[in-house]
Design a protein around this motif. Structure first.
Motif, short mmCIF file in Angstrom:
data_model
loop_
_atom_site.label_atom_id
_atom_site.label_comp_id
_atom_site.label_asym_id
_atom_site.label_seq_id
_atom_site.Cartn_x
_atom_site.Cartn_y
_atom_site.Cartn_z
N ARG A 159 -17.92 -0.23 -1.56
CA ARG A 159 -18.74 0.04 -0.78
C ARG A 159 -19.10 -1.22 -0.87
NH1 ARG A 159 -21.04 4.43 -3.40
NH2 ARG A 159 -22.21 3.42 -4.49
N ARG A 160 -19.12 -1.90 -1.59
CA ARG A 160 -20.35 -3.95 -1.47
C ARG A 160 -19.08 -4.22 -1.47
NH1 ARG A 160 -21.16 -4.24 -6.47
NH2 ARG A 160 -19.63 -5.39 -7.18
N LEU A 161 -16.80 -4.13 -1.80
CA LEU A 161 -16.55 -4.12 -0.66
C LEU A 161 -16.05 -4.38 0.50
CD1 LEU A 161 -13.09 -6.34 -1.19
CD2 LEU A 161 -12.20 -4.21 -2.42
N GLY A 162 -16.32 -3.52 1.01
CA GLY A 162 -16.53 -3.06 3.09
C GLY A 162 -17.57 -3.93 3.14
N ARG A 163 -19.07 -4.12 2.43
CA ARG A 163 -19.52 -4.45 3.25
C ARG A 163 -19.58 -5.61 3.52
NH1 ARG A 163 -23.14 -1.87 0.05
NH2 ARG A 163 -23.26 -3.32 -1.62
N GLN A 164 -19.12 -6.75 2.66
CA GLN A 164 -19.55 -8.49 1.73
C GLN A 164 -17.41 -9.12 2.49
OE1 GLN A 164 -20.03 -8.88 -2.12
NE2 GLN A 164 -22.07 -7.44 -1.78
N VAL A 165 -17.09 -8.09 2.80
CA VAL A 165 -14.51 -8.82 3.00
C VAL A 165 -14.67 -7.89 3.69
CG1 VAL A 165 -12.91 -8.83 1.95
CG2 VAL A 165 -15.03 -9.02 0.27
N GLY A 166 -14.91 -6.90 4.41
CA GLY A 166 -14.44 -6.37 5.52
C GLY A 166 -14.08 -5.04 5.61
N ASP A 167 -14.32 -4.18 6.64
CA ASP A 167 -14.55 -2.85 6.70
C ASP A 167 -13.17 -2.44 6.12
OD1 ASP A 167 -16.44 -1.85 8.68
OD2 ASP A 167 -15.56 -2.25 10.47
N LEU A 168 -12.62 -1.18 5.13
CA LEU A 168 -11.65 -1.49 4.55
C LEU A 168 -11.28 -0.23 4.91
CD1 LEU A 168 -13.18 -0.28 0.81
CD2 LEU A 168 -12.41 -2.69 2.05
N ARG A 169 -9.50 -0.23 4.96
CA ARG A 169 -8.87 0.22 5.75
C ARG A 169 -7.53 0.76 4.55
NH1 ARG A 169 -3.48 -1.26 8.99
NH2 ARG A 169 -4.31 -2.83 9.00
N PHE A 170 -7.69 2.33 4.14
CA PHE A 170 -5.94 2.31 3.13
C PHE A 170 -5.09 3.23 3.87
CE2 PHE A 170 -4.27 5.92 0.58
CZ PHE A 170 -3.88 4.42 0.03
N VAL A 171 -3.64 2.77 4.11
CA VAL A 171 -2.29 3.11 4.27
C VAL A 171 -1.61 3.74 3.33
CG1 VAL A 171 -0.11 3.14 5.90
CG2 VAL A 171 -2.52 1.95 6.43
N PHE A 172 -1.72 5.06 2.91
CA PHE A 172 -0.66 5.44 2.78
C PHE A 172 0.82 5.39 2.11
CE2 PHE A 172 1.08 9.93 0.41
CZ PHE A 172 0.74 9.18 -0.55
N ASP A 173 1.21 5.34 3.00
CA ASP A 173 2.44 5.20 3.45
C ASP A 173 3.31 3.93 4.46
OD1 ASP A 173 5.08 5.32 3.18
OD2 ASP A 173 5.37 7.25 4.32
N GLU A 174 2.70 2.75 4.44
CA GLU A 174 2.82 1.64 4.74
C GLU A 174 4.48 1.12 5.26
OE1 GLU A 174 2.39 -0.46 7.37
OE2 GLU A 174 0.47 -1.37 6.72
N ARG A 175 5.00 1.46 5.81
CA ARG A 175 6.19 0.79 6.72
C ARG A 175 6.41 -0.52 7.06
NH1 ARG A 175 9.04 6.17 7.79
NH2 ARG A 175 7.55 7.47 6.90
N ASP A 176 5.62 -1.78 7.44
CA ASP A 176 5.18 -2.75 7.57
C ASP A 176 6.29 -3.29 6.43
OD1 ASP A 176 5.49 -5.73 8.18
OD2 ASP A 176 3.13 -5.60 8.80
N PRO A 177 7.26 -3.99 6.29
CA PRO A 177 7.47 -4.87 5.04
C PRO A 177 7.16 -5.72 4.92
CG PRO A 177 9.50 -4.22 7.31
CD PRO A 177 8.39 -4.36 7.64
N ALA A 178 6.15 -6.80 5.59
CA ALA A 178 5.31 -7.67 5.10
C ALA A 178 4.54 -7.27 3.70
CB ALA A 178 4.14 -7.87 5.85
N GLY A 179 4.13 -5.87 4.30
CA GLY A 179 3.13 -5.56 2.92
C GLY A 179 3.49 -5.27 1.81
N LEU A 180 5.25 -5.11 1.85
CA LEU A 180 5.88 -5.00 0.42
C LEU A 180 6.24 -6.19 -0.46
CD1 LEU A 180 7.85 -3.05 -1.32
CD2 LEU A 180 9.58 -3.34 -0.62
#
Length: 354
Positions: A159-180
């Motif tokens: 919760r603190r991470l979302g408040r202090q850094v930015g809205d959290l978003r989770f992607v279970f199966d990310e296809r963007d090669p930049a993430g890897l």
């Protein structure tokens, strides 16, 4: 004997049917797609096929080294190993190795159900698992009972991470090669920071992960999961999943946000997403770690050792692996020594960076 990619579709279907009939969890490391990927980056990869008449009844994926030294396919990175056999099939290990022209067969994550090889194990290890068979809410209730402080603290950090850094978003199966690519950079930095060998400095491992990231099969699919704050990745994990098991493999996070424990938050969201996909188990792999102790609901045994045939190849295997294995076992079994070894590795890593 064939290269993994040379197996016919009938043989592959038989392999999958044998795995489905096994008592072992459907770990994606034991599927033909994993052997295919290793075969593309490791030229000595082979699969022995055992027939009864015209019907395939067994498969042994392996790699062959000098003097016939054999090893489980992908040994060093594969988290589930062994033969794929028809239930009840009675084989002689010596005859199997001879037919494969192997003097030895080494393993370090042998499945417990591998009766053909378990009796040759030198050590038993625990692989840590998360059971989400009954859903994420049930898993969270288990954590609330066994590790209430851990769960409360981690959810508060999320919760603190979302408040202090930015809205959290989770992607279970990310296809963007930049993430890897980001994950590999984080993981390489972590290896260097802790004084351990950088796996991604080895070309074949980098190529293997890249190929598996593009693999999409019902029982072996590369899965990149990423926790974002806005568009900024904070933590990521790459592993393999089947319909029932998520094999956790390479987790890492941005150390700039370490105080928020983004890696733990990521694992909770992975467990939630896996349960929603119908996956019943997350396999965190062998090797003790605080985060595994906090997250696990149980343990499964895996085995390390080798079966050998008399000869020069067996002697070479013993000389090349056994002394180091015994030293590692001695240190692991003594917590004070293990802690000292970890601190020494980190100290050496700091000296290298100065």
């Amino acid at each position: 004997m064939a290269r993994p990619g040379e197996l016919g579709e009938g043989e592959r279907e038989r392999w999958r049917a044998l795995r489905a009939a096994s008592e072992a969890p459907r770990n994606p490391f034991m599927e033909p797609e994993f052997s295919d990927a290793v075969g593309l980056v490791r030229p000595r990869a082979r699969v022995a096929v055992v027939y009864e008449g015209l019907e395939p009844v067994g498969f042994l994926p392996h790699e062959r080294g000098p003097l016939g030294q054999g090893r489980a396919i992908g040994l060093g990175v594969s988290d589930a190993q062994g033969a794929i056999l028809r239930p009840g099939l009675d084989l002689d290990t010596g005859e199997l190795l001879r037919a494969c022209a192997l003097s030895s067969f080494a393993f370090d994550n042998l499945e417990a159900e591998q009766r053909l090889f378990v009796r040759y194990a030198a050590e038993e290890h625990a692989t840590y698992v998360i059971d989400v068979e009954k859903g994420y809410e049930t898993y969270e209730s288990v954590l609330r009972a066994q590790s209430p402080k851990f769960l409360k603290t981690t959810l508060a950090k999320e919760r603190r991470l979302g408040r202090q850094v930015g809205d959290l978003r989770f992607v279970f199966d990310e296809r963007d090669p930049a993430g890897l690519r980001t994950l590999m950079e984080w993981k390489s930095a972590q290896y260097r920071r802790t004084g351990r060998r950088d796996r991604f400095a080895r070309e074949w491992i980098t190529r293997l992960v890249g190929r598996l990231a593009r693999t999409r099969a019902p029982e072996c699919s590369g899965t990149l999961s990423v926790l974002y704050a806005g568009d900024r990745p904070l933590a990521a994990h790459f592993g393999l999943r089947s319909a029932s098991v998520l094999a956790c493999w390479f987790p890492a996070y941005d150390p700039e946000f370490a105080k928020y424990s983004p890696g733990l938050v990521l694992h909770l969201r992975m467990a939630e997403a896996a349960a929603a996909e119908g996956i019943g188990m997350l396999d965190l792999g062998r090797g003790a770690a605080e985060y595994k102790d906090a997250l696990k609901t149980g343990e499964l045994p895996v085995y390390e050792g080798a079966v050998t045939r008399p000869g020069a190849g067996a002697a070479l295997h013993w000389l090349s692996r056994e002394p180091a294995r015994r030293v590692h076992s001695f240190v692991r079994g003594r917590p004070q020594l293990a802690s000292l070894a970890a601190r020494t590795l980190k100290g050496v890593a700091r000296l290298r960076r100065t």
